[in-house]
Design a protein around this motif. Structure first.
Motif, PDB file in Angstrom:
ATOM      1  N   UNK A  35       0.913  -0.891   0.003  1.00  0.00           N
ATOM      2  CA  UNK A  35      -0.093  -0.187  -0.217  1.00  0.00           C
ATOM      3  C   UNK A  35       1.072   1.631  -0.146  1.00  0.00           C
ATOM      4  N   UNK A  36       1.981   1.369  -1.369  1.00  0.00           N
ATOM      5  CA  UNK A  36       2.227   2.164  -1.747  1.00  0.00           C
ATOM      6  C   UNK A  36       1.764   4.032  -1.193  1.00  0.00           C
ATOM      7  N   UNK A  37       0.571   4.209  -0.803  1.00  0.00           N
ATOM      8  CA  UNK A  37      -0.268   5.445  -1.018  1.00  0.00           C
ATOM      9  C   UNK A  37       0.316   5.781   0.300  1.00  0.00           C
ATOM     10  N   UNK A  38       0.100   4.917   1.282  1.00  0.00           N
ATOM     11  CA  UNK A  38       0.272   5.495   3.284  1.00  0.00           C
ATOM     12  C   UNK A  38       1.741   5.392   2.869  1.00  0.00           C
ATOM     13  N   UNK A  39       1.823   6.625   3.832  1.00  0.00           N
ATOM     14  CA  UNK A  39       2.827   7.858   4.297  1.00  0.00           C
ATOM     15  C   UNK A  39       3.717   7.394   5.395  1.00  0.00           C
ATOM     16  N   UNK A  69      -8.989   2.723   3.932  1.00  0.00           N
ATOM     17  CA  UNK A  69     -10.260   3.414   3.836  1.00  0.00           C
ATOM     18  C   UNK A  69      -9.857   4.874   2.507  1.00  0.00           C
ATOM     19  N   UNK A  70      -9.236   5.031   3.420  1.00  0.00           N
ATOM     20  CA  UNK A  70      -9.120   6.936   3.547  1.00  0.00           C
ATOM     21  C   UNK A  70      -8.370   6.963   2.021  1.00  0.00           C
ATOM     22  N   UNK A  71      -7.530   6.097   1.991  1.00  0.00           N
ATOM     23  CA  UNK A  71      -6.409   6.633   1.020  1.00  0.00           C
ATOM     24  C   UNK A  71      -6.216   6.338  -0.435  1.00  0.00           C
ATOM     25  N   UNK A  72      -7.784   5.063   0.234  1.00  0.00           N
ATOM     26  CA  UNK A  72      -7.455   3.764  -1.344  1.00  0.00           C
ATOM     27  C   UNK A  72      -9.541   4.699  -1.796  1.00  0.00           C
ATOM     28  N   UNK A  73      -9.792   4.812  -0.729  1.00  0.00           N
ATOM     29  CA  UNK A  73     -11.937   5.309  -0.790  1.00  0.00           C
ATOM     30  C   UNK A  73     -12.697   3.974  -1.507  1.00  0.00           C
TER      31      UNK A  73
END
Length: 66
Positions: A21-25, A44-48
């Motif tokens: 999940x690369x969108x997590x910082x 949920x927030x990052x990937x909708x």
């Protein structure tokens, strides 16, 4: 792997989480600090995705962890 095992090794597992999940910082992962509810909420927030879809994704990913 069970979530409680992952939680105990959070620092080591963060790299594998970022691969999946690369969108997590790094900040996200630091704040989550192994809390599954917060982790799923961040996904949920990052990937909708819905809560159910995120839960399924996490469960499937946990099965691949050794």
């Amino acid at each position: 792997m069970e979530w409680n095992q992952l939680q105990g090794n959070w620092k080591q597992v963060k790299g594998k989480i970022k691969e999946k999940w690369g969108d997590l910082t790094d900040d996200d992962l630091t704040k989550i600090e192994g809390n599954r509810e917060q982790f799923e909420g961040a996904l949920q927030s990052r990937y909708g995705k819905s809560k159910e879809a995120v839960r399924k994704d996490v469960d499937e990913w946990l099965k691949t962890m050794h």
